[in-house]
Design a protein around this motif. Structure first.
Motif, PDB file in Angstrom:
ATOM      1  N   THR A  40     -14.975  -7.708   0.354  1.00 16.14           N
ATOM      2  CA  THR A  40     -13.938  -6.842   0.927  1.00 16.14           C
ATOM      3  C   THR A  40     -12.834  -7.633   1.608  1.00 16.14           C
ATOM      4  OG1 THR A  40     -15.047  -4.703   1.195  1.00 16.14           O
ATOM      5  CG2 THR A  40     -13.538  -5.332   2.931  1.00 16.14           C
ATOM      6  N   THR A  41     -13.196  -8.591   2.454  1.00 19.01           N
ATOM      7  CA  THR A  41     -12.164  -9.283   3.237  1.00 19.01           C
ATOM      8  C   THR A  41     -11.131  -9.987   2.347  1.00 19.01           C
ATOM      9  OG1 THR A  41     -13.678 -11.180   3.453  1.00 19.01           O
ATOM     10  CG2 THR A  41     -13.604  -9.602   5.279  1.00 19.01           C
ATOM     11  N   ARG A  42     -11.571 -10.512   1.207  1.00 24.57           N
ATOM     12  CA  ARG A  42     -10.630 -11.207   0.329  1.00 24.57           C
ATOM     13  C   ARG A  42      -9.775 -10.238  -0.485  1.00 24.57           C
ATOM     14  NH1 ARG A  42     -12.927 -17.196  -1.091  1.00 24.57           N
ATOM     15  NH2 ARG A  42     -13.675 -17.571   1.023  1.00 24.57           N
ATOM     16  N   PHE A  43     -10.205  -9.003  -0.519  1.00 25.56           N
ATOM     17  CA  PHE A  43      -9.404  -7.961  -1.154  1.00 25.56           C
ATOM     18  C   PHE A  43      -8.342  -7.403  -0.205  1.00 25.56           C
ATOM     19  CE2 PHE A  43     -11.834  -6.462  -5.065  1.00 25.56           C
ATOM     20  CZ  PHE A  43     -10.701  -6.405  -5.866  1.00 25.56           C
ATOM     21  N   LEU A  44      -8.601  -7.432   1.107  1.00 21.99           N
ATOM     22  CA  LEU A  44      -7.780  -6.690   2.062  1.00 21.99           C
ATOM     23  C   LEU A  44      -6.292  -7.063   2.055  1.00 21.99           C
ATOM     24  CD1 LEU A  44     -10.152  -6.253   5.144  1.00 21.99           C
ATOM     25  CD2 LEU A  44      -9.521  -4.574   3.396  1.00 21.99           C
ATOM     26  N   PRO A  45      -5.892  -8.346   2.013  1.00 22.94           N
ATOM     27  CA  PRO A  45      -4.448  -8.629   1.964  1.00 22.94           C
ATOM     28  C   PRO A  45      -3.788  -8.062   0.705  1.00 22.94           C
ATOM     29  CG  PRO A  45      -5.670 -10.590   2.612  1.00 22.94           C
ATOM     30  CD  PRO A  45      -6.684  -9.590   2.139  1.00 22.94           C
ATOM     31  N   PHE A  46      -4.532  -8.036  -0.391  1.00 27.66           N
ATOM     32  CA  PHE A  46      -4.018  -7.446  -1.626  1.00 27.66           C
ATOM     33  C   PHE A  46      -3.855  -5.935  -1.463  1.00 27.66           C
ATOM     34  CE2 PHE A  46      -5.287  -5.221  -5.563  1.00 27.66           C
ATOM     35  CZ  PHE A  46      -4.194  -5.536  -6.369  1.00 27.66           C
ATOM     36  N   ILE A  47      -4.866  -5.274  -0.927  1.00 26.00           N
ATOM     37  CA  ILE A  47      -4.784  -3.828  -0.716  1.00 26.00           C
ATOM     38  C   ILE A  47      -3.632  -3.498   0.229  1.00 26.00           C
ATOM     39  CG2 ILE A  47      -5.993  -1.803   0.185  1.00 26.00           C
ATOM     40  CD1 ILE A  47      -7.095  -2.841  -2.480  1.00 26.00           C
ATOM     41  N   ALA A  48      -3.483  -4.283   1.288  1.00 26.82           N
ATOM     42  CA  ALA A  48      -2.377  -4.073   2.232  1.00 26.82           C
ATOM     43  C   ALA A  48      -1.033  -4.214   1.533  1.00 26.82           C
ATOM     44  CB  ALA A  48      -2.484  -5.072   3.385  1.00 26.82           C
ATOM     45  N   SER A  49      -0.923  -5.196   0.633  1.00 27.23           N
ATOM     46  CA  SER A  49       0.332  -5.433  -0.075  1.00 27.23           C
ATOM     47  C   SER A  49       0.659  -4.291  -1.025  1.00 27.23           C
ATOM     48  CB  SER A  49       0.249  -6.761  -0.849  1.00 27.23           C
ATOM     49  OG  SER A  49       0.058  -7.844   0.035  1.00 27.23           O
ATOM     50  N   VAL A  50      -0.367  -3.727  -1.659  1.00 28.60           N
ATOM     51  CA  VAL A  50      -0.150  -2.561  -2.525  1.00 28.60           C
ATOM     52  C   VAL A  50       0.316  -1.370  -1.687  1.00 28.60           C
ATOM     53  CG1 VAL A  50      -1.282  -0.887  -4.041  1.00 28.60           C
ATOM     54  CG2 VAL A  50      -1.798  -3.321  -4.263  1.00 28.60           C
ATOM     55  N   LEU A  51      -0.319  -1.177  -0.539  1.00 26.25           N
ATOM     56  CA  LEU A  51       0.065  -0.081   0.339  1.00 26.25           C
ATOM     57  C   LEU A  51       1.526  -0.175   0.786  1.00 26.25           C
ATOM     58  CD1 LEU A  51      -3.065   0.198   2.684  1.00 26.25           C
ATOM     59  CD2 LEU A  51      -2.311   1.890   1.000  1.00 26.25           C
ATOM     60  N   MET A  52       1.998  -1.381   1.009  1.00 31.25           N
ATOM     61  CA  MET A  52       3.336  -1.578   1.564  1.00 31.25           C
ATOM     62  C   MET A  52       4.411  -1.740   0.492  1.00 31.25           C
ATOM     63  SD  MET A  52       2.669  -1.204   4.678  1.00 31.25           S
ATOM     64  CE  MET A  52       4.316  -1.531   5.316  1.00 31.25           C
ATOM     65  N   ASN A  53       4.016  -1.808  -0.776  1.00 24.62           N
ATOM     66  CA  ASN A  53       5.008  -1.968  -1.838  1.00 24.62           C
ATOM     67  C   ASN A  53       5.376  -0.602  -2.407  1.00 24.62           C
ATOM     68  OD1 ASN A  53       6.139  -2.465  -4.597  1.00 24.62           O
ATOM     69  ND2 ASN A  53       5.789  -4.596  -4.013  1.00 24.62           N
ATOM     70  N   PRO A  54       6.645  -0.208  -2.331  1.00 27.85           N
ATOM     71  CA  PRO A  54       7.056   1.143  -2.763  1.00 27.85           C
ATOM     72  C   PRO A  54       6.959   1.364  -4.271  1.00 27.85           C
ATOM     73  CG  PRO A  54       8.980  -0.200  -2.251  1.00 27.85           C
ATOM     74  CD  PRO A  54       7.784  -0.999  -1.821  1.00 27.85           C
ATOM     75  N   ASN A  55       6.724   0.285  -5.040  1.00 28.53           N
ATOM     76  CA  ASN A  55       6.675   0.429  -6.491  1.00 28.53           C
ATOM     77  C   ASN A  55       5.335   0.945  -7.002  1.00 28.53           C
ATOM     78  OD1 ASN A  55       9.331  -0.814  -7.361  1.00 28.53           O
ATOM     79  ND2 ASN A  55       8.503  -2.457  -6.102  1.00 28.53           N
ATOM     80  N   PHE A  56       4.347   1.055  -6.104  1.00 28.90           N
ATOM     81  CA  PHE A  56       3.010   1.420  -6.552  1.00 28.90           C
ATOM     82  C   PHE A  56       2.454   2.612  -5.801  1.00 28.90           C
ATOM     83  CE2 PHE A  56       3.459  -2.992  -7.733  1.00 28.90           C
ATOM     84  CZ  PHE A  56       3.016  -2.962  -9.048  1.00 28.90           C
ATOM     85  N   ASN A  57       1.760   3.456  -6.533  1.00 22.35           N
ATOM     86  CA  ASN A  57       0.935   4.486  -5.921  1.00 22.35           C
ATOM     87  C   ASN A  57      -0.294   4.641  -6.805  1.00 22.35           C
ATOM     88  OD1 ASN A  57       1.395   6.843  -7.908  1.00 22.35           O
ATOM     89  ND2 ASN A  57       3.485   6.211  -7.382  1.00 22.35           N
ATOM     90  N   VAL A  58      -1.372   5.016  -6.206  1.00 28.42           N
ATOM     91  CA  VAL A  58      -2.647   5.060  -6.937  1.00 28.42           C
ATOM     92  C   VAL A  58      -3.339   6.409  -6.731  1.00 28.42           C
ATOM     93  CG1 VAL A  58      -3.133   2.594  -7.093  1.00 28.42           C
ATOM     94  CG2 VAL A  58      -3.615   3.802  -4.959  1.00 28.42           C
ATOM     95  N   PRO A  59      -2.649   7.507  -7.048  1.00 26.32           N
ATOM     96  CA  PRO A  59      -3.233   8.833  -6.787  1.00 26.32           C
ATOM     97  C   PRO A  59      -4.499   9.113  -7.578  1.00 26.32           C
ATOM     98  CG  PRO A  59      -1.270   9.009  -8.177  1.00 26.32           C
ATOM     99  CD  PRO A  59      -1.322   7.599  -7.666  1.00 26.32           C
ATOM    100  N   SER A  60      -4.569   8.655  -8.822  1.00 27.35           N
ATOM    101  CA  SER A  60      -5.754   8.946  -9.635  1.00 27.35           C
ATOM    102  C   SER A  60      -6.990   8.266  -9.071  1.00 27.35           C
ATOM    103  CB  SER A  60      -5.523   8.504 -11.081  1.00 27.35           C
ATOM    104  OG  SER A  60      -5.274   7.104 -11.157  1.00 27.35           O
TER     105      SER A  60
END
Length: 474
Positions: free
Chosen positions: A89-109
């Motif tokens: 999990t910890t090594r995933f977290l900066p990536f997940i944070a970056s996806v959350l903060m990037n307006p080009n991505f959403n993951v509704p499904s």
């Protein structure tokens, strides 16, 4: 002593069974779809978007209910099984944070499938992981603990997503989080790239926690490892490998993001000098891999993307994009991403070269190039930029990096790059295999007994971009 070791082996065996029981089924068609999509002629934006969604889905699928741990197939490290799960999990977290903060991505499904938002899951991870009263607590930090390394990723993830996350945390949750991170800064660490972890946490605490003292002692130690041409020794001596890419220059970039006044001139100049020659290492079929931690290889392009973000003009955007894209394409096409994570090898899993400290989720540091791509406007800029040819596609070349005694030679006709260490002698080397007796000893001790192959990784005079492509095991 024998009885104590036996008890420990039994405990580790039991813990391993518990870990394995929590690994979810990862559909084979997702790996096949990633290969067919990323290695296609689709637009860069679409292919990278699919790659990002693949990894988001991987964490959502593999994480525990409280999101503090994630479970993947693979060989265990010498750490406890719980540490291996925490690392997932910890090594995933900066990536997940970056996806959350990037307006080009959403993951509704993906969010619909899990029944909760990605932001909620992210917050659950950092809140429960740092709450000493929670069952998911990551634990007290000891001297030289792996948690110190993981703490740097937790802190960085918090920093990246701070504008969305901090306001949702209670006063107690913030205090728990800061207290846990502070533990990581107070313990003894290895005198090498581990100073980057400590300095990352210290910088972020100084920005987010009121009254926190600013301490740059670890950064001072990092600078003492600098030898010139953008290269750092990984500790005292002459320890040069790709930790310069996925540890030193990656972390140094973040120092300038966290604190705009933090020695940016030196950091940007070091990155500029490094990337001038470093960009020539890459081919359409990988790069000459030397040193430790082969499983981080997809993060090798991190300094090049950092150069774009630092705007130091060391590498053109079209060049950085093509190197990033071709490396990921080469790794994916050869089965280097499987079951939701980069495999434990250069291409497919190869336990002959897997370091004892590496576990099932360790290779997630390979996402560091993706993390940087998601910062600012880089992703959009790359999507709109025309690829440049790689150096080895243009002509033969020979370049000497004098500070570390490394000669880089490109062969256009063969499409290969070779590096040669000027201070080493040619030696023949026998690659140790992962034998039956190693596996039996490993089963009995419940600790890695993988071959070290230190000579192959660190002592050869020459390394070629085609070497591991040929020698990689299935």
């Amino acid at each position: 002593m024998t009885v104590a070791r036996l008890k420990l082996s039994v405990k580790r065996f039991y813990d391993a069974q518990v870990y394995k029981s929590k690994i979810p089924t990862f559909p084979r068609d997702k790996d096949l779809k990633l290969q067919s999509t990323y290695c296609s002629d689709q637009a860069f934006e679409d292919r990278v978007g699919h790659l990002i969604t693949y990894f988001v889905d991987s964490w959502v699928r593999s994480t525990s209910l409280d999101c503090t741990r994630a479970y993947f197939k693979g060989a265990f490290s010498y750490n406890d099984r719980d540490i291996d799960a925490i690392e997932g999990t910890t090594r995933f977290l900066p990536f997940i944070a970056s996806v959350l903060m990037n307006p080009n991505f959403n993951v509704p499904s993906i969010e619909k499938e899990k029944g909760r938002s990605l932001e909620d899951m992210f917050i659950s991870a950092i809140v429960n992981g740092t709450d000493p009263l929670s069952k998911g607590y990551w634990g007290q930090v000891e001297d030289y603990s792996q948690l110190i390394c993981e703490g740097a990723d937790v802190a960085l993830a918090l920093w990246i997503a701070r504008d969305r996350v901090m306001e949702r945390l209670s006063k107690l949750q913030k205090q728990n989080l800061f207290d846990w991170l502070r533990q990581c800064t107070l313990k003894k660490i290895v005198d090498n790239n581990w100073h980057l972890f400590r300095q990352t946490i210290l910088l972020i605490l100084s920005k987010l926690s009121e009254g926190e003292d600013s301490d740059s002692s670890s950064y001072d130690r990092i600078k003492s490892f600098y030898v010139g041409d953008g290269w750092f020794s990984d500790g005292v001596g002459k320890n040069f490998d790709f930790y310069n890419a996925w540890a030193f220059h990656y972390s140094l970039f973040w120092f300038t993001e966290i604190d705009k006044d933090f020695d940016k001139e030196f950091i940007s100049t070091a990155n500029f000098k490094f990337c001038q020659s470093y960009q020539k290492l890459f081919t359409l079929n990988g790069f000459p891999m030397f040193g430790r931690s082969h499983c981080y290889r997809t993060a090798a392009t991190s300094p090049l993307i950092a150069s774009i973000l630092l705007n130091n003009h060391s590498v053109e955007a079209g060049t950085a994009k093509r190197i990033f894209d071709q490396l990921w394409k080469f790794i994916i096409a050869n089965g280097g991403i499987a079951n939701g994570v980069p495999t434990q090898g250069y291409l497919k899993q190869d336990l002959r070269f897997l370091d004892e400290y590496s576990g099932p989720g360790s290779s997630l540091w390979g996402l560091r190039s993706l993390i940087l791509l998601l910062q600012g406007e880089t992703y959009k800029e790359f999507s709109q930029t025309i690829d440049n040819s790689l150096s080895v596609e243009v002509s033969d070349f020979r370049e000497n990096i004098e500070s570390i005694g490394l000669i880089v030679t490109g062969n256009k006709e063969q499409g290969t790059v070779e590096v040669e260490w000027s201070d080493r002698e040619f030696i023949s080397v026998f690659i140790e295999r992962y034998r039956f007796w190693d596996k039996l000893k490993e089963f009995l001790s419940q600790r890695p007994q993988r071959p070290k192959n230190d000579i192959f990784k660190n002592k050869l005079k020459t390394y070629s971009s085609k070497t591991l492509s040929v020698k990689d095991e299935n």
